[in-house]
Design a protein around this motif. Structure first.
Motif, PDB file in Angstrom:
ATOM      1  N   SER A   1      -6.492   7.301   3.027  1.00  0.00           N
ATOM      2  CA  SER A   1      -5.469   8.292   2.521  1.00  0.00           C
ATOM      3  C   SER A   1      -6.412   9.069   1.354  1.00  0.00           C
ATOM      4  CB  SER A   1      -4.479   7.600   2.345  1.00  0.00           C
ATOM      5  OG  SER A   1      -3.736   8.474   1.608  1.00  0.00           O
ATOM      6  N   SER A   2      -6.221  10.514   1.551  1.00  0.00           N
ATOM      7  CA  SER A   2      -6.710  11.228   0.380  1.00  0.00           C
ATOM      8  C   SER A   2      -6.088  10.879  -0.899  1.00  0.00           C
ATOM      9  CB  SER A   2      -6.752  12.678   0.828  1.00  0.00           C
ATOM     10  OG  SER A   2      -5.482  12.991   1.112  1.00  0.00           O
TER      11      SER A   2
ATOM     12  N   VAL B   1      -5.684   6.926   8.965  1.00  0.00           N
ATOM     13  CA  VAL B   1      -5.475   5.615   8.594  1.00  0.00           C
ATOM     14  C   VAL B   1      -4.743   5.007   9.370  1.00  0.00           C
ATOM     15  CG1 VAL B   1      -3.727   4.727   7.073  1.00  0.00           C
ATOM     16  CG2 VAL B   1      -5.126   6.749   6.289  1.00  0.00           C
TER      17      VAL B   1
ATOM     18  N   ARG C   1       0.859  -1.277  -0.187  1.00  0.00           N
ATOM     19  CA  ARG C   1      -0.184  -0.231  -0.202  1.00  0.00           C
ATOM     20  C   ARG C   1       0.667   1.243   0.084  1.00  0.00           C
ATOM     21  NH1 ARG C   1      -1.662   3.334   3.779  1.00  0.00           N
ATOM     22  NH2 ARG C   1      -3.601   4.494   3.498  1.00  0.00           N
TER      23      ARG C   1
ATOM     24  N   GLU D   1      -5.185  11.689   8.826  1.00  0.00           N
ATOM     25  CA  GLU D   1      -6.521  11.203   8.021  1.00  0.00           C
ATOM     26  C   GLU D   1      -7.346  10.116   8.528  1.00  0.00           C
ATOM     27  OE1 GLU D   1      -4.743  11.035   3.894  1.00  0.00           O
ATOM     28  OE2 GLU D   1      -5.834  12.737   3.630  1.00  0.00           O
TER      29      GLU D   1
ATOM     30  N   MET E   1       1.430   3.903  -3.241  1.00  0.00           N
ATOM     31  CA  MET E   1       0.975   5.231  -3.128  1.00  0.00           C
ATOM     32  C   MET E   1       2.456   6.197  -3.345  1.00  0.00           C
ATOM     33  SD  MET E   1      -1.900   6.110  -0.388  1.00  0.00           S
ATOM     34  CE  MET E   1      -0.692   5.707   1.204  1.00  0.00           C
TER      35      MET E   1
ATOM     36  N   ALA F   1      -4.914   7.733  -1.940  1.00  0.00           N
ATOM     37  CA  ALA F   1      -5.018   6.349  -2.570  1.00  0.00           C
ATOM     38  C   ALA F   1      -5.965   6.295  -3.284  1.00  0.00           C
ATOM     39  CB  ALA F   1      -5.168   5.514  -1.227  1.00  0.00           C
ATOM     40  N   ARG F   2      -6.247   5.115  -3.769  1.00  0.00           N
ATOM     41  CA  ARG F   2      -7.729   4.958  -4.610  1.00  0.00           C
ATOM     42  C   ARG F   2      -8.514   4.138  -3.722  1.00  0.00           C
ATOM     43  NH1 ARG F   2      -4.924   3.656 -10.581  1.00  0.00           N
ATOM     44  NH2 ARG F   2      -4.139   5.804 -10.461  1.00  0.00           N
TER      45      ARG F   2
ATOM     46  N   ARG G   1       3.006   6.218  -7.272  1.00  0.00           N
ATOM     47  CA  ARG G   1       2.075   7.072  -8.047  1.00  0.00           C
ATOM     48  C   ARG G   1       2.616   8.490  -7.867  1.00  0.00           C
ATOM     49  NH1 ARG G   1      -2.825   4.419  -6.521  1.00  0.00           N
ATOM     50  NH2 ARG G   1      -2.901   2.465  -7.779  1.00  0.00           N
TER      51      ARG G   1
ATOM     52  N   GLU H   1      -8.048   1.146  -0.934  1.00  0.00           N
ATOM     53  CA  GLU H   1      -8.049   0.947   0.250  1.00  0.00           C
ATOM     54  C   GLU H   1      -9.066   0.010   1.189  1.00  0.00           C
ATOM     55  OE1 GLU H   1      -5.478   2.861   1.230  1.00  0.00           O
ATOM     56  OE2 GLU H   1      -6.131   4.507   2.427  1.00  0.00           O
TER      57      GLU H   1
END
Ligand SMILES: Nc1ncnc2c1ncn2[C@@H]1O[C@H](COP(=O)(O)OP(=O)(O)OP(=O)(O)O)[C@@H](O)[C@H]1O
Ligand SMILES: [Mg+2]
Lengths: 251, 318
Positions: free
Chosen positions: B94-95, A87, A13, A85, A17, B97-98, A20, B102
């Motif tokens: 997370s803003s 997470v 994960r 956020e 991120m 991520a997709r 990208r 997630e």
């Protein structure tokens, strides 16, 4: 087994991120190039002063540790953003092991250090560095291990402070002595005795010495042994600390 | 499904220079049976989120015990985590991520396979009206869409006990009713137990079998919405007179039934079974020559209950 699976989920994960984000990739890969091309020539004329034969054999290890340590120390900032956020809390509410939540992230950081190390060493060879493959592999391994320690410590500070504004001065006050007293850029042997004595208390200095010796091919030297021992101890302590902040009931 | 005894949380925080203790939750006793939908209602700062975070093992209680899904939150935290789903008040993705990834990763951390997580995730996206947003980054989703994504995250592993912290905040009325339906379905089809917090009285009323009211860290009421409303003595009768001069006269007529409030051209009182009493009352008023411009009879709401219990309106408190 479960630990490996969970760590890998977290690792994938994080990496996904990062990959990208083109800025992350480009900056990460150009950093070592810039260091070597812009800083190397400055040091070349001074090589003889340190009693070294080859400028790049001497400086590449220092730059390697510098890249590893500095990149890793900043890893925590990303974690603060994730914490904000929600997470981190979302991951903590799952049955996944707390160590896996940390180790998955460390994996991403280590991969980054490894990629930078490969670029740095390849370019170093191209510029005339001479190092045995075994020495180089051991040197890179030590750096990666030290990077793990710094990342884990950075995550621990991040989850304890939960604020970039608090974390930044803390990092600065740690990084400055590390930079000055570890012989990362210039060897401590250049300095007066009292400075060398002080630097003996800086664990990272021993790791830097170890990396330098292994690049130079002195694999049997005591500095490689001490460097490895310190790298292992620091990593163990930092991972324990990092995990405990993920576990801590008010993170 | 949930049992707590004297569950408490005291935060040590800094106020200026000195350290102060904030007693967020003070000795809460809860019992939630399997298959129940329970609303946890209270104003801002009442201790709802803090209680939920203790029940979901995110926060260590400073005193008291809690057993969740048959396991102790302190000694068997992993077993508790395995059995529950949690939708936090403040987001979980997370803003950058997709959305779909997630949800899949979250499901996989619960030990379900990638394929299973993807299948269930797409199903949930469909049911929560998130279709087409699978590859979207949360930062480019609307507030309500992000909220529904959080809910999908919490449900991805089909937990049998679900904690939802203000799940409908930020949802439009249609999405709100859709979510109520979804929550009711989870219980009816899967036998899930649901514990949710809310500020909305209509929500607690419409959705839950039982309402637990918390104020200032203490439980002040725990009953079915119906019985709670019965505690308020009667329906509210609100007469708006055509002429303010007639207010005292009208008030005198109503006083035989109980306490009367006047406010401008309004005269209000509470009457048990107002529907049966009001026709006769209206005839009396007419006989006195009192003309009404408006009449309203309102069944007691949970807001009235809160007012009765605390002397404050939930709307003012919130
Ligand atoms: N980490 C913390 N440190 C210190 N105090 C806290 C902390 N978390 C919550 N509090 C305090 O505990 C009390 C209860 O907070 P809590 O978040 O449980 O309220 P809530 O009922 O969820 O409110 P809301 O409806 O606003 O979400 C508040 O006074 C809050 O300021
Ligand atoms: Mg809350």
């Amino acid at each position: 087994m479960r630990f490996a699976r969970e760590s890998f989920i977290v690792f994938r994960r994080q990496l996904r991120m990062n990959l990208r984000n083109p800025a992350w990739v480009i900056i990460g890969l150009t950093q070592p190039v810039l260091y070597l091309l812009l800083f190397g020539p400055l040091l070349e004329p001074m090589t003889a002063q340190f009693g070294a034969q080859n400028a790049y054999t001497f400086f590449v290890p220092g730059l390697l540790v510098q890249l590893g340590v500095f990149g890793a120390f900043f890893a925590g900032f990303g974690l603060i953003a994730e914490w904000r956020e929600g997470v981190v809390e979302a991951e903590r509410v799952t049955p996944a092991g707390r160590t896996a939540l940390l180790v998955g992230r460390l994996g991403r950081d280590l991969l980054q250090i490894l990629a930078q190390a490969i670029v740095l060493c390849a370019l170093g060879y191209a510029l005339g560095m001479r190092a045995s493959v075994t020495g180089l592999v051991i040197g890179v391994l030590l750096t990666v291990l030290l990077g793990a320690a710094c990342s884990a410590a950075s995550y621990a500070v991040a989850l304890t402070t939960k604020s970039e504004d608090v974390m930044a001065p803390i990092l600065n006050s740690v990084l400055l002595p590390v930079l000055l007293l570890s012989g990362i850029l210039l060897p401590m042997t250049l300095g007066p005795v009292w400075l060398q004595t002080v630097s003996d208390y800086m664990p990272i200095k021993h790791v830097v010495d170890g990396v330098r010796s292994s690049f130079a091919g002195d694999l049997a030297s005591s500095s490689v042994a001490w460097g490895s021992a310190w790298a292992v101890v620091l990593t163990g302590l930092a991972v324990y600390w990092g995990t405990s902040t993920f576990r801590k009931e008010n993170a | 499904m949930i049992t707590t005894r004297s569950l408490s949380q005291t935060f040590r925080t800094r106020r200026g220079r000195e350290m102060v203790d904030v007693e967020a939750v003070r000795g809460v006793d809860l019992h939630v049976a399997e298959g129940e939908i329970v609303s946890f209602l209270g104003p801002n700062g009442a201790g709802k989120t803090t209680t939920l975070r203790m029940l979901t093992t995110l926060l260590r209680p400073t005193a008291g015990t809690a057993t969740v899904a048959g396991h102790d939150v302190l000694t068997e935290a992993v077993a508790v985590r395995r059995s529950i789903g949690y939708v936090s008040q403040s987001g979980s993705t997370s803003s950058v991520a997709r959305a779909g990834e997630e949800v899949i990763d979250h499901g996989m951390l619960y030990g379900i396979s990638r394929a299973q997580a993807e299948q269930r995730g797409r199903e949930l996206f469909d049911q929560l009206a998130l279709d087409g947003l699978w590859d979207r980054q949360p930062k480019s989703m609307s507030g309500g869409q992000r909220r529904r994504l959080d809910i999908a995250m919490g449900l991805i592993h089909d937990p049998r006990l679900i904690f939802l912290d203000e799940p409908t905040t930020g949802l439009d009325p249609q999405a709100r009713v859709n979510l109520w339906q979804h929550i009711a379905d989870l219980r009816d089809r899967l036998g899930a137990t649901i514990f949710l917090t809310t500020h909305y009285l209509d929500e607690a009323d419409a959705l839950s079998d039982r309402v637990i009211v918390i104020d200032n860290g203490r439980i002040i009421a725990d009953d079915t919405p119906e019985r709670l409303k019965q505690q308020v003595s009667g329906d509210l009768v609100d007469l708006e007179l055509a002429d303010v001069v007639q207010v005292p006269l009208a008030a005198k007529h109503l006083e035989v039934h109980g306490q009367v409030d006047t406010d401008g051209r309004h005269v209000r009182t509470r009457l048990p079974h107002a529907g049966a009493v009001v026709p006769a009352l209206l005839r009396d008023l007419e006989a006195e020559g009192i003309t009404l411009s408006h009449l309203e009879i309102r069944r007691p709401t949970l807001d009235d209950v809160f007012l009765t219990l605390t002397g404050r309106s939930l709307r003012e408190a919130a």
